[in-house]
Design a protein around this motif. Structure first.
Motif, PDB file in Angstrom:
ATOM      1  N   SER A 214       0.809  -1.215   0.000  1.00 33.63           N
ATOM      2  CA  SER A 214       0.000   0.000   0.000  1.00 33.63           C
ATOM      3  C   SER A 214       0.842   1.264   0.000  1.00 33.63           C
ATOM      4  O   SER A 214       0.306   2.369   0.121  1.00 33.63           O
ATOM      5  N   LEU A 215       2.165   1.120  -0.119  1.00 28.73           N
ATOM      6  CA  LEU A 215       3.067   2.269  -0.137  1.00 28.73           C
ATOM      7  C   LEU A 215       3.876   2.290  -1.429  1.00 28.73           C
ATOM      8  O   LEU A 215       4.032   1.266  -2.089  1.00 28.73           O
TER       9      LEU A 215
ATOM     10  N   GLY B 263      -1.912   3.583  -1.949  1.00 29.86           N
ATOM     11  CA  GLY B 263      -3.054   3.633  -1.035  1.00 29.86           C
ATOM     12  C   GLY B 263      -3.527   2.244  -0.665  1.00 29.86           C
ATOM     13  O   GLY B 263      -2.992   1.225  -1.107  1.00 29.86           O
ATOM     14  N   ILE B 264      -4.564   2.187   0.163  1.00 30.91           N
ATOM     15  CA  ILE B 264      -5.072   0.913   0.671  1.00 30.91           C
ATOM     16  C   ILE B 264      -5.848   0.129  -0.381  1.00 30.91           C
ATOM     17  O   ILE B 264      -6.217  -1.024  -0.120  1.00 30.91           O
ATOM     18  N   TYR B 265      -6.098   0.729  -1.552  1.00 30.17           N
ATOM     19  CA  TYR B 265      -6.778  -0.021  -2.610  1.00 30.17           C
ATOM     20  C   TYR B 265      -5.932  -1.210  -3.071  1.00 30.17           C
ATOM     21  O   TYR B 265      -6.462  -2.193  -3.588  1.00 30.17           O
TER      22      TYR B 265
ATOM     23  N   ASN C  63      -7.052  -5.143  -3.867  1.00 30.57           N
ATOM     24  CA  ASN C  63      -6.664  -5.792  -5.126  1.00 30.57           C
ATOM     25  C   ASN C  63      -5.899  -7.092  -4.882  1.00 30.57           C
ATOM     26  O   ASN C  63      -6.038  -8.056  -5.648  1.00 30.57           O
ATOM     27  N   TRP C  64      -5.102  -7.126  -3.838  1.00 30.11           N
ATOM     28  CA  TRP C  64      -4.331  -8.335  -3.526  1.00 30.11           C
ATOM     29  C   TRP C  64      -5.246  -9.507  -3.176  1.00 30.11           C
ATOM     30  O   TRP C  64      -5.000 -10.652  -3.557  1.00 30.11           O
TER      31      TRP C  64
ATOM     32  N   GLU D  22      -4.879   1.535   6.861  1.00 29.94           N
ATOM     33  CA  GLU D  22      -4.824   2.978   6.620  1.00 29.94           C
ATOM     34  C   GLU D  22      -4.004   3.684   7.694  1.00 29.94           C
ATOM     35  O   GLU D  22      -3.301   4.662   7.418  1.00 29.94           O
ATOM     36  N   GLN D  23      -4.088   3.202   8.944  1.00 29.65           N
ATOM     37  CA  GLN D  23      -3.328   3.795  10.040  1.00 29.65           C
ATOM     38  C   GLN D  23      -2.129   2.937  10.451  1.00 29.65           C
ATOM     39  O   GLN D  23      -1.208   3.435  11.099  1.00 29.65           O
ATOM     40  N   PHE D  24      -2.129   1.664  10.070  1.00 23.55           N
ATOM     41  CA  PHE D  24      -1.053   0.782  10.515  1.00 23.55           C
ATOM     42  C   PHE D  24       0.292   1.169   9.900  1.00 23.55           C
ATOM     43  O   PHE D  24       1.327   1.067  10.564  1.00 23.55           O
ATOM     44  N   SER D  25       0.307   1.609   8.669  1.00 22.48           N
ATOM     45  CA  SER D  25       1.570   1.942   8.008  1.00 22.48           C
ATOM     46  C   SER D  25       2.293   3.069   8.729  1.00 22.48           C
ATOM     47  O   SER D  25       3.515   3.026   8.914  1.00 22.48           O
TER      48      SER D  25
END
Length: 232
Positions: free
Chosen positions: A54-55, A75-77, A81-82, A144-147
């Motif tokens: 996601s980065l 992004g988290i999209y 997708n994964w 979204e917040q974990f990264s």
């Protein structure tokens, strides 16, 4: 005799002081990994690798705008997708249900000694049962917040390592942590002593010293019953 539906505590692999964000997210990802293995879908991945998906690609640390989700190129999209092959495969096999455990805060009601009803919040471990698509949505929302949470943890560890490696002579690094109280459990306990357990407060201090003479490593105990020390 232990009931059949109870599993004895395995102290050899027991984890304590675990971050609730890390634990809850890891449980979801592990449950999806197990389902992917069962359905023969190549979606097995670690939480760290899922975060990197996601980065934007980075060498040492991700860009701040990527961790804060302000980048238009990542992004988290990517998380959704994964897991898209797993969602598709599970929908064609009677909508598989994913089971996993989470720590959650619940509100409970109790009566005190005077019979007055009160409410309190308690952290408990619960079992969740959800469709694959819902679990994937929760994983992407948590990511979204974990990264940024993972970035701060890794950055602080790297900074501390650099300070230790470049510590000047006759200097020391001091890391202080006010831990929770530790219960003292006797080897042989009588029945009436179960609800009257003594406790000690642990104020752990980690010191790294750079000097020519050796440093003796030993704990220091204080018998004071009150904490009136001021640290400047």
């Amino acid at each position: 005799m232990v009931p059949k539906n109870f599993k004895p505590l395995n102290l050899s692999c027991r984890q304590v002081c675990v971050c609730i964000k890390d634990y809850n997210l890891e449980q979801k990802v592990n449950a999806l990994n197990q389902l992917g293995t069962t359905l023969d879908v190549e979606t097995k991945i670690s939480v760290r690798d899922l975060s990197d998906l996601s980065l934007c690609k980075y060498i040492e640390f991700p860009e701040r705008k990527c961790s804060d989700r302000d980048c238009n190129n990542c992004g988290i999209y990517s998380v959704v997708n994964w897991y898209e092959p797993l969602i598709t495969k599970s929908s064609t096999t009677c909508n598989q249900i994913v089971k996993y455990h989470q720590w959650e805060t619940t509100s409970e009601q109790y009566e005190d000694r005077k019979g007055i009803k009160k409410r309190t919040n308690r952290l408990i471990q619960v079992q969740k049962k959800q469709p694959v698509s819902d679990v994937v949505k929760e994983v992407s929302k948590s990511m979204e917040q974990f990264s940024s949470h993972s970035f701060r943890s890794n950055f602080q560890q790297r900074v501390q390592s650099n300070i230790i490696n470049e510590l000047p002579m006759d200097h020391c690094l001091v890391v202080m942590d006010f831990s929770e109280n530790l219960s003292l459990q006797p080897q042989d306990e009588i029945e009436s002593a179960h609800w009257n357990i003594k406790q000690v407060t642990i104020h752990s201090i980690y010191i790294v010293r750079h000097a020519l003479e050796s440093t003796i490593q030993k704990p220091v105990f204080n018998n004071a019953l009150t904490n009136r020390m001021n640290i400047w």
